[in-house]
Design an enzyme around this catalytic site. Structure first.
Site, PDB file in Angstrom:
ATOM      1  N   ARG A 162      10.010   4.778 -10.014  1.00 22.26           N
ATOM      2  CA  ARG A 162      11.193   4.085  -9.452  1.00 22.26           C
ATOM      3  C   ARG A 162      12.219   3.770 -10.536  1.00 22.26           C
ATOM      4  NH1 ARG A 162       8.356   5.595  -6.047  1.00 22.26           N
ATOM      5  NH2 ARG A 162       7.430   4.424  -4.331  1.00 22.26           N
ATOM      6  N   SER A 239      10.467  -1.252   0.562  1.00 26.05           N
ATOM      7  CA  SER A 239       9.518  -1.954  -0.324  1.00 26.05           C
ATOM      8  C   SER A 239      10.307  -2.927  -1.201  1.00 26.05           C
ATOM      9  CB  SER A 239       8.809  -0.965  -1.237  1.00 26.05           C
ATOM     10  OG  SER A 239       8.144  -0.004  -0.481  1.00 26.05           O
ATOM     11  N   GLU A 335      12.251  -4.574  -6.394  1.00 24.75           N
ATOM     12  CA  GLU A 335      12.723  -3.187  -6.478  1.00 24.75           C
ATOM     13  C   GLU A 335      14.243  -3.088  -6.253  1.00 24.75           C
ATOM     14  OE1 GLU A 335       9.775  -0.160  -4.996  1.00 24.75           O
ATOM     15  OE2 GLU A 335      11.503   0.530  -3.867  1.00 24.75           O
TER      16      GLU A 335
HETATM   17  P1  NAP Z   1       0.151   2.465   1.440  1.00 26.35           P
HETATM   18  O1  NAP Z   1      -0.103   3.867   1.905  1.00 26.35           O
HETATM   19  O2  NAP Z   1      -0.252   1.320   2.299  1.00 26.35           O
HETATM   20  O3  NAP Z   1      -0.464   2.257  -0.006  1.00 26.35           O
HETATM   21  C1  NAP Z   1      -0.296   1.018  -0.694  1.00 26.35           C
HETATM   22  C2  NAP Z   1       0.105   1.306  -2.127  1.00 26.35           C
HETATM   23  O4  NAP Z   1      -0.946   1.971  -2.744  1.00 26.35           O
HETATM   24  C3  NAP Z   1       1.311   2.197  -2.168  1.00 26.35           C
HETATM   25  O5  NAP Z   1       2.394   1.426  -2.603  1.00 26.35           O
HETATM   26  C4  NAP Z   1       0.938   3.337  -3.080  1.00 26.35           C
HETATM   27  O6  NAP Z   1       1.671   3.380  -4.303  1.00 26.35           O
HETATM   28  C5  NAP Z   1      -0.514   3.093  -3.458  1.00 26.35           C
HETATM   29  N1  NAP Z   1      -1.300   4.280  -3.098  1.00 26.35           N
HETATM   30  C6  NAP Z   1      -1.848   4.577  -1.890  1.00 26.35           C
HETATM   31  N2  NAP Z   1      -2.549   5.735  -1.965  1.00 26.35           N
HETATM   32  C7  NAP Z   1      -2.432   6.190  -3.231  1.00 26.35           C
HETATM   33  C8  NAP Z   1      -2.906   7.347  -3.918  1.00 26.35           C
HETATM   34  N3  NAP Z   1      -3.666   8.272  -3.299  1.00 26.35           N
HETATM   35  N4  NAP Z   1      -2.564   7.503  -5.220  1.00 26.35           N
HETATM   36  C9  NAP Z   1      -1.792   6.590  -5.852  1.00 26.35           C
HETATM   37  N5  NAP Z   1      -1.301   5.485  -5.250  1.00 26.35           N
HETATM   38  C10 NAP Z   1      -1.627   5.277  -3.967  1.00 26.35           C
HETATM   39  O7  NAP Z   1       1.715   2.325   1.119  1.00 26.35           O
HETATM   40  P2  NAP Z   1       2.947   2.030   2.058  1.00 26.35           P
HETATM   41  O8  NAP Z   1       3.534   0.746   1.675  1.00 26.35           O
HETATM   42  O9  NAP Z   1       2.631   2.302   3.503  1.00 26.35           O
HETATM   43  O10 NAP Z   1       3.947   3.144   1.582  1.00 26.35           O
HETATM   44  C11 NAP Z   1       3.649   4.506   1.748  1.00 26.35           C
HETATM   45  C12 NAP Z   1       4.436   5.291   0.739  1.00 26.35           C
HETATM   46  O11 NAP Z   1       5.832   5.180   0.970  1.00 26.35           O
HETATM   47  C13 NAP Z   1       4.198   4.786  -0.684  1.00 26.35           C
HETATM   48  O12 NAP Z   1       4.146   5.890  -1.542  1.00 26.35           O
HETATM   49  C14 NAP Z   1       5.413   3.922  -0.938  1.00 26.35           C
HETATM   50  O13 NAP Z   1       5.749   3.812  -2.298  1.00 26.35           O
HETATM   51  C15 NAP Z   1       6.464   4.695  -0.192  1.00 26.35           C
HETATM   52  N6  NAP Z   1       7.661   3.927   0.082  1.00 26.35           N
HETATM   53  C16 NAP Z   1       8.696   4.106  -0.788  1.00 26.35           C
HETATM   54  C17 NAP Z   1       9.856   3.419  -0.636  1.00 26.35           C
HETATM   55  C18 NAP Z   1      10.965   3.626  -1.640  1.00 26.35           C
HETATM   56  O14 NAP Z   1      11.060   4.613  -2.324  1.00 26.35           O
HETATM   57  N7  NAP Z   1      11.787   2.651  -1.801  1.00 26.35           N
HETATM   58  C19 NAP Z   1       9.991   2.514   0.426  1.00 26.35           C
HETATM   59  C20 NAP Z   1       8.917   2.325   1.309  1.00 26.35           C
HETATM   60  C21 NAP Z   1       7.726   3.044   1.101  1.00 26.35           C
HETATM   61  P3  NAP Z   1       3.111   4.033  -4.461  1.00 26.35           P
HETATM   62  O15 NAP Z   1       4.072   3.084  -3.845  1.00 26.35           O
HETATM   63  O16 NAP Z   1       3.284   4.107  -5.950  1.00 26.35           O
HETATM   64  O17 NAP Z   1       3.105   5.368  -3.811  1.00 26.35           O
END
Ligand code: NAP
Length: 339
Positions: A162, A239, A335
């Site tokens: 990020r 997020s 963020e």
């Molecule tokens: P989630 O699937 O509930 O997982 C919770 C956190 O664990 C995530 O933030 C993710 O990190 C980490 N995670 C899960 N599985 C992983 C793996 N196999 N390897 C490494 N890290 C893992 O997350 P969520 O909140 O529903 O979000 C899903 C995805 O959408 C995430 O990647 C999240 O970052 C992304 N997202 C991005 C934005 C943005 O860019 N602003 C906004 C909303 C959601 P990471 O966040 O590092 O991936």
């Protein structure tokens, strides 16, 4: 003041948290050449994209340049990849869907992220195991200091979690650079990225063993629609906190005390924790402080339940940070950018 500008413009419809604020002056930029308007250079500026990663803490005394440059096209292709150019004002999700419809996969894991193409590289948007920096080729930006357009290619961007050169150098916040076009490199050798359990599970539920890019995108859209609030109905900025990264010893201690703690080892030996999980365990999932709370289905998303100001957001943010610090001794960093 050029005709392009309007004064005293209400920005509440220009930020997905729907926070009230006015800009002293405002211009909607639809062509890169408009940025060379001499009067723009002398003013305090803020470069606005989709407003989806932004907390407006009050009126903005200066010029808001709302980047709305359209356009998307195949620039070139070689044996290995397609090179696609898009205007900074293109809606990110629409752009991703368009690339898929053209038969150019590679961005499907980033489906339904709010915001614009121009803002995507600044915070190196990422989701489901893919960061935009992995598909980025170069960008063009107007440099207000040098009064010239410049091209920045991938190896200069210092992409990180990020994060990018544009954030690290504070160029975005200071309004020094306005990104006008972005070029993506989409490799022709495509492999589905199903690293995240949610995606694999969704496809399994749909009985899809070998998914197409379109099927991966559809699965991700469905997951996000289930878990994340639509800003048009429930204003939010996605997020709200970075996932904290701690050293391995600290992660092991926390995991011993909290057996359910999700831990993701990083290439540098440190360990990424899930901020949403920490917030939930600290009692903030679905909890509100005045008009601002953490979303009931996903504790990482801060929402405006109606009528909130930037000060209300700051108050809730501080309360969540304090609760997580007290329980886990971990600091959460927001963020979005605050202006
Ligand atoms: P989630 O699937 O509930 O997982 C919770 C956190 O664990 C995530 O933030 C993710 O990190 C980490 N995670 C899960 N599985 C992983 C793996 N196999 N390897 C490494 N890290 C893992 O997350 P969520 O909140 O529903 O979000 C899903 C995805 O959408 C995430 O990647 C999240 O970052 C992304 N997202 C991005 C934005 C943005 O860019 N602003 C906004 C909303 C959601 P990471 O966040 O590092 O991936």
């Amino acid at each position: 003041m050029p005709d392009l500008c309007r004064t005293g413009v209400d920005l509440s419809a220009c930020n997905t948290l729907a926070l009230p604020a006015r800009a002293t002056s405002y211009a909607r930029i639809v062509e890169a050449a408009q940025l060379a308007t001499p009067e723009f250079a002398a003013q305090r500026r803020f470069i606005l994209g989709g407003g989806s990663n932004l907390v407006l803490t009050g009126d903005f005394e200066g010029l808001v340049l709302h980047m709305a440059i359209p356009g998307r096209r195949l620039l070139s292709e070689d044996a290995d990849a397609w090179y696609i150019e898009a205007g900074a004002g293109e809606n990110w999700h629409d752009f991703v869907q368009w690339t898929l419809a053209q038969g150019w996969p590679g961005l499907e894991n980033l489906s339904l992220i709010p915001g614009t193409v121009g803002a995507a590289p600044i915070q190196n948007i990422g989701a489901y195991g893919l960061e935009v920096g992995e598909r980025f080729h170069s960008l063009t930006a107007w440099d207000f200091e040098k009064r010239a357009f410049l091209t920045v290619d991938r190896n200069r961007c210092r992409f990180a979690y990020r994060d990018s050169l544009f954030k690290q150098e504070g160029w975005h916040l200071s309004g020094r650079l306005a990104i006008t076009q972005v070029v993506f490199r989409l490799p022709k050798a495509w492999v589905a990225n199903l690293r995240y359990a949610d995606v694999a599970q969704e496809l399994a539920t749909r009985k899809i063993a070998v998914p197409t890019p379109r099927e991966v995108a559809d699965a991700i859209v469905a997951i996000r629609r289930r878990k994340l609030p639509d800003p048009a109905e429930t204003p939010n900025a996605g997020s709200f906190f970075h996932n904290p990264v701690v050293d391995a010893t600290r992660a092991a201690t926390l995991a011993a005390n909290y057996p359910g703690l999700p831990c993701y080892p990083q290439p540098d030996g440190r360990v990424k924790l899930a901020a949403g999980w920490l917030i939930e365990q600290a009692g903030w999932k679905g909890k509100r402080l005045g008009p601002v709370g953490m979303y009931e289905k996903q504790a990482l998303v801060l929402v405006n339940h109606g009528g909130a100001t930037g000060a209300d957001v700051r108050r809730t943010m501080a309360a969540v940070q304090a609760a997580v610090r007290e329980k886990f001794a971990v600091d959460l960093t927001p963020e979005p950018i605050f202006i």
